[in-house]
Enzyme design. Structure first.
Site, PDB file in Angstrom:
ATOM      1  N   PRO A  67      20.258   4.392  24.927  1.00 45.09           N
ATOM      2  CA  PRO A  67      19.331   4.405  23.796  1.00 45.09           C
ATOM      3  C   PRO A  67      19.403   5.729  23.040  1.00 45.09           C
ATOM      4  CG  PRO A  67      18.213   3.750  25.820  1.00 45.09           C
ATOM      5  CD  PRO A  67      19.569   4.257  26.200  1.00 45.09           C
ATOM      6  N   GLU A  68      19.221   5.634  21.759  1.00 50.96           N
ATOM      7  CA  GLU A  68      19.220   6.823  20.909  1.00 50.96           C
ATOM      8  C   GLU A  68      17.770   7.298  20.762  1.00 50.96           C
ATOM      9  OE1 GLU A  68      22.057   8.023  19.280  1.00 50.96           O
ATOM     10  OE2 GLU A  68      23.325   6.518  20.226  1.00 50.96           O
ATOM     11  N   LYS A  85      14.943  11.994  24.576  1.00 52.38           N
ATOM     12  CA  LYS A  85      15.068  10.635  25.077  1.00 52.38           C
ATOM     13  C   LYS A  85      14.177  10.387  26.298  1.00 52.38           C
ATOM     14  CE  LYS A  85      19.827  10.462  23.761  1.00 52.38           C
ATOM     15  NZ  LYS A  85      21.083   9.888  24.201  1.00 52.38           N
TER      16      LYS A  85
END
Ligand SMILES: [Zn+2]
Length: 287
Positions: free
Chosen positions: A2-3, A51
């Site tokens: 995931p970004e 993140k």
């Protein structure tokens, strides 16, 4: 992986559903947390740090999670149903909502005052309220011998970029991911950081991430995920190669981007020719 924009959105969903309410279910399916009891505790807020997700509770504890490769938090109305999937690592519910964390890469419970032990190593958070572009640039500039792609991905320099944003930012800045930071002018380095910030900001409120501006499936990115396809700018076949010693890869156009590149090798994933402008027929064949 995931970004930062996805994690930012996950935090916002969790915060909207859980903040200000008491937890009625807190099922943490994680070995080190088997005896932790969060039921009756109330969520103050859920925030993203790069993140990482920080779920702060009124008891002075923080439940920390990281999505790593495949993790996800899903939020929905609490309909009282049992959550049985073997992928589930955490179930947090209030009277109204339930949040289910699947395949999480990390789950820890720490005193809120000790959060720095989990996220204190992070560089400025690209989507954080205290985003500090100058510090991010300074962190990068301090690594003249490191390739810019790896440095942008290193969360200690700036937090929030994954392989999608690294590839797309460097394409737009016309820089090879393997360009050593010492070979990038200060102005260009600052421009690269600014570009990454702009791209993430532009996508933080949408689930349909787009770099090109198109919302059409398959047309949202310039290079990421497009190995074997023609560059949208020049037609050269987009390539993909490992960014460093890890399993992470980066996509690029060796015509549009300047700097060193890995030796040419066959780009097999989409059955393309290794190099050269792709023909119209190539493009059509691959849809
Ligand atoms: Zn190109």
């Amino acid at each position: 992986m995931p970004e930062g924009d996805s994690v930012f959105q996950a935090a916002r969903r969790l915060h909207a559903a859980l903040s200000g309410h008491e937890l009625t279910i807190a099922d943490l399916r994680w070995p080190s947390l088997a005896t932790a009891d969060l039921v009756g505790d109330t969520t103050i807020e859920v925030v993203a740090a790069g993140k990482h997700l920080l779920h702060r509770l009124t008891s002075g504890r923080t439940l920390h999670s990281h999505l790593k490769m495949e993790g996800r938090w899903r939020v929905g109305p609490n309909d009282g149903r049992q959550v049985r999937s073997p992928d589930v690592r955490a179930v947090l519910a209030t009277d109204s909502y339930v949040a289910v964390g699947t395949r999480l890469g990390m789950l820890d419970l720490v005193a809120t005052r000790d959060e720095h032990t989990l996220v204190g190593h992070l560089g400025p958070d690209v989507l954080g309220p205290d985003w500090d572009a100058e510090r991010a640039v300074a962190n990068l500039a301090a690594l003249p011998g490191v390739p810019i792609g790896a440095a942008l991905l290193d969360q200690r320099n700036l937090a929030g970029l994954g392989t999608v944003y690294v590839a797309e930012t460097l394409f737009l800045q016309r820089l090879s991911p393997w360009t050593l930071i010492g070979d990038v002018s200060p102005v260009r380095l600052a421009g690269t950081v600014a570009r990454a910030h702009t791209l993430l900001e532009a996508n933080k409120d949408t689930y349909a991430r787009t770099i090109t501006g198109s919302r059409v499936e398959g047309q949202q990115d310039y290079v990421h995920g497009r190995s074997g396809l023609p560059c949208r700018r020049c037609g050269t076949t987009i390539e993909v190669a490992p960014l460093d010693h890890t399993s992470r890869v980066v996509f690029y156009c060796r015509t549009c981007q300047e700097g060193p590149f890995p030796a040419l090798r066959p780009q097999r994933p989409l059955g393309s020719t290794p190099r050269g402008p792709a023909t119209r027929r190539d493009y059509r064949t691959r849809g």
